[in-house]
Design a protein around this motif. Structure first.
Motif, PDB file in Angstrom:
ATOM      1  N   ARG A   1      -0.137   4.235  -3.194  1.00  0.00           N
ATOM      2  CA  ARG A   1      -1.144   5.107  -2.125  1.00  0.00           C
ATOM      3  C   ARG A   1      -2.028   6.032  -3.197  1.00  0.00           C
ATOM      4  O   ARG A   1      -2.809   6.674  -2.405  1.00  0.00           O
TER       5      ARG A   1
ATOM      6  N   THR B   1       0.831  -1.254   0.121  1.00  0.00           N
ATOM      7  CA  THR B   1      -0.010   0.064  -0.154  1.00  0.00           C
ATOM      8  C   THR B   1       0.676   1.353   0.046  1.00  0.00           C
ATOM      9  O   THR B   1       0.219   2.317   0.110  1.00  0.00           O
TER      10      THR B   1
ATOM     11  N   VAL C   1      -8.280   4.204  -1.617  1.00  0.00           N
ATOM     12  CA  VAL C   1      -7.180   4.454  -2.703  1.00  0.00           C
ATOM     13  C   VAL C   1      -8.045   4.079  -3.926  1.00  0.00           C
ATOM     14  O   VAL C   1      -8.633   3.119  -4.111  1.00  0.00           O
TER      15      VAL C   1
ATOM     16  N   TYR D   1      -8.319  -0.550   2.372  1.00  0.00           N
ATOM     17  CA  TYR D   1      -7.346   0.055   1.528  1.00  0.00           C
ATOM     18  C   TYR D   1      -8.159   0.539   0.268  1.00  0.00           C
ATOM     19  O   TYR D   1      -8.061   1.633  -0.203  1.00  0.00           O
TER      20      TYR D   1
END
Length: 180
Positions: free
Chosen positions: A112, A107, A174, A170
């Motif tokens: 990112r 990540t 993102v 996540y």
């Protein structure tokens, strides 16, 4: 300027071959399954694109399109290479989690800003190259986008099953490409 394109395209192919030698050697020995042969075709695509310049040019060069093409090409190239070096041994064949060393969800770095920076970068390289070369093959970006979208969707299902809540969290922060 075209010599620079050839050098950068050769460099990205060399980086992929060096960082993923097993896939390359499996392909050379004929051990790549038919469903995985598209992966090697994706690596050969820049050569086909360059040949397309000589076969399918669309007229006089346009300086604005060349500049936009170079911006897309170079930024995509840098993003893809940065992502490849960030993902390291966690990388495997697209659309699979075949790599047993994939134990960590990556990540950081370019991951990112996009969950798929390698695909985003290579797609930008593809479009940028076609703009620079003034090739009608730019219309192949439509089926390429569709193919990448299918691969990404499949990978997301696999990543969610492997990493569970960590991946869902996540994924919520993102974007898949560059924008939500």
């Amino acid at each position: 300027m075209q010599w620079l394109l050839f050098i950068l395209l050769a460099a990205i192919s060399l980086i992929w071959t060096i960082t993923t030698p097993k896939l390359f050697w499996d392909f050379m020995r004929g051990q790549v399954k038919a469903k995985d042969s598209g992966i090697m075709l994706f690596e050969l695509l820049p050569i086909l694109q360059t040949m397309g310049f000589f076969i399918f040019p669309w007229g006089k060069p346009n300086l604005l399109l060349i500049i936009i093409g170079w911006i897309l090409f170079l930024s995509g190239w840098m993003l893809a290479v940065w992502a490849k070096f960030t993902i390291k041994s966690n990388w495997g064949k697209p659309g699979t989690l075949d790599n047993p060393t994939k134990r960590n969800l990556v990540t950081g770095g370019p991951f990112r800003i996009s969950r798929n920076p390698i695909y985003v970068g290579l797609f930008a390289v593809f479009i940028g190259l076609e703009l620079i070369l003034h090739s009608w093959l730019i219309f192949l970006s439509i089926p390429l986008y569709i193919a990448l979208h299918k691969i990404i969707y499949k990978e997301e299902i696999l990543l969610e099953s492997r990493f569970g809540k960590e991946y869902v969290e996540y994924k919520s922060h993102v974007p898949r490409w560059l924008f939500h």
